[in-house]
Write a protein that holds these residues in place. Sequence first.
Motif, mmCIF file in Angstrom:
data_model
loop_
_atom_site.group_PDB
_atom_site.id
_atom_site.type_symbol
_atom_site.label_atom_id
_atom_site.label_comp_id
_atom_site.label_asym_id
_atom_site.label_seq_id
_atom_site.Cartn_x
_atom_site.Cartn_y
_atom_site.Cartn_z
ATOM 1 N N PHE A 2 145.007 75.283 34.527
ATOM 2 C CA PHE A 2 144.019 75.015 33.475
ATOM 3 C C PHE A 2 144.498 73.831 32.649
ATOM 4 O O PHE A 2 145.681 73.732 32.321
ATOM 5 N N TYR A 3 143.579 72.945 32.299
ATOM 6 C CA TYR A 3 143.966 71.771 31.538
ATOM 7 C C TYR A 3 142.773 71.265 30.743
ATOM 8 O O TYR A 3 141.626 71.649 31.004
ATOM 9 N N GLU A 4 143.068 70.424 29.770
ATOM 10 C CA GLU A 4 142.035 69.884 28.891
ATOM 11 C C GLU A 4 142.077 68.365 28.922
ATOM 12 O O GLU A 4 143.153 67.765 28.909
ATOM 13 N N LEU A 5 140.892 67.753 28.969
ATOM 14 C CA LEU A 5 140.763 66.304 28.976
ATOM 15 C C LEU A 5 139.936 65.876 27.769
ATOM 16 O O LEU A 5 138.804 66.334 27.604
ATOM 17 N N PRO A 6 140.485 65.030 26.911
ATOM 18 C CA PRO A 6 139.759 64.633 25.704
ATOM 19 C C PRO A 6 138.606 63.692 26.009
ATOM 20 O O PRO A 6 138.652 62.905 26.961
ATOM 21 N N TYR A 7 137.543 63.769 25.205
ATOM 22 C CA TYR A 7 136.430 62.839 25.283
ATOM 23 C C TYR A 7 136.690 61.656 24.348
ATOM 24 O O TYR A 7 137.473 61.753 23.403
ATOM 25 N N ARG A 8 135.993 60.572 24.597
ATOM 26 C CA ARG A 8 136.101 59.425 23.687
ATOM 27 C C ARG A 8 135.534 59.749 22.314
ATOM 28 O O ARG A 8 135.951 59.188 21.302
ATOM 29 N N ARG A 9 134.543 60.627 22.304
ATOM 30 C CA ARG A 9 133.899 61.015 21.046
ATOM 31 C C ARG A 9 133.398 62.448 21.204
ATOM 32 O O ARG A 9 133.253 62.945 22.332
#
Length: 245
Positions: A2-9
């Motif tokens: 499981f992992y998280e990827l940030p959005y630009r906004r």
Amino acid sequence: HFYELPYRRPVHWFNSAEDEGTFVLLRVTADNGLSGVSEAPIKPTWSGVSPRSVAAVIEDLLVPGLRETDIMDQTAVAAILARFPENHLAKMLVDNACCTLRAAARKEPLWRSLGGTQDAAVSWTVTRQPPDLMAKEAADVVERHGFKGLKIKGGQGAETDIEALRKIRAAVGDAIDFYVDANGAYPREEAPAYVRTIAAEGALVAEDPCVLQADDFFTRFQAEAPIPILVDSPCASVRDATQFL
């Protein structure tokens, strides 16, 4: 995994807002050392699952079943997964991972195993913001990445949606295809007029303009609509698809 990827906004969906995406990646390894992988986003308001619940279903229910069968046999894997109701996302992960494993055993890419093509058209999702910002983002991604199609999130009110479509069209030109996903935002009685309006503005497909059900209303609605109605949220299984068809 499981992992998280940030959005630009921050991204505003119809029922939530988030500034990053949570994903699950499943790796299935066979006795001969070959492995297959699959991936999916985890959004509780979409699929009703969390990382812990997905892991529990896979580990407690699905993997023990896989150990009983030859995972190179697609029919046998499908029979194992069919034992368990619901849990569509977990079963999809297992099924897809087994598909990629079988392709690895044949030493060919999965797209070739499935009779697909190496190249595929992709689109960019323009999420809900004020129309000016939606148009700016659309123009930017089309220029930078060469997208030929845009999925435009509606549901901000019919007038705002139409304003967004017009401003995005002015920003990207006539060569870019549009389709509009309202995430079921509009009442049934308003949906036919909404679809006619977005079609007049150049939308080629209307996705979930209202909450859709496989009933007489849907039969009339899709027959009379000037563009295809794409059924997304209420279509989570082959059984659902069969009912809508």
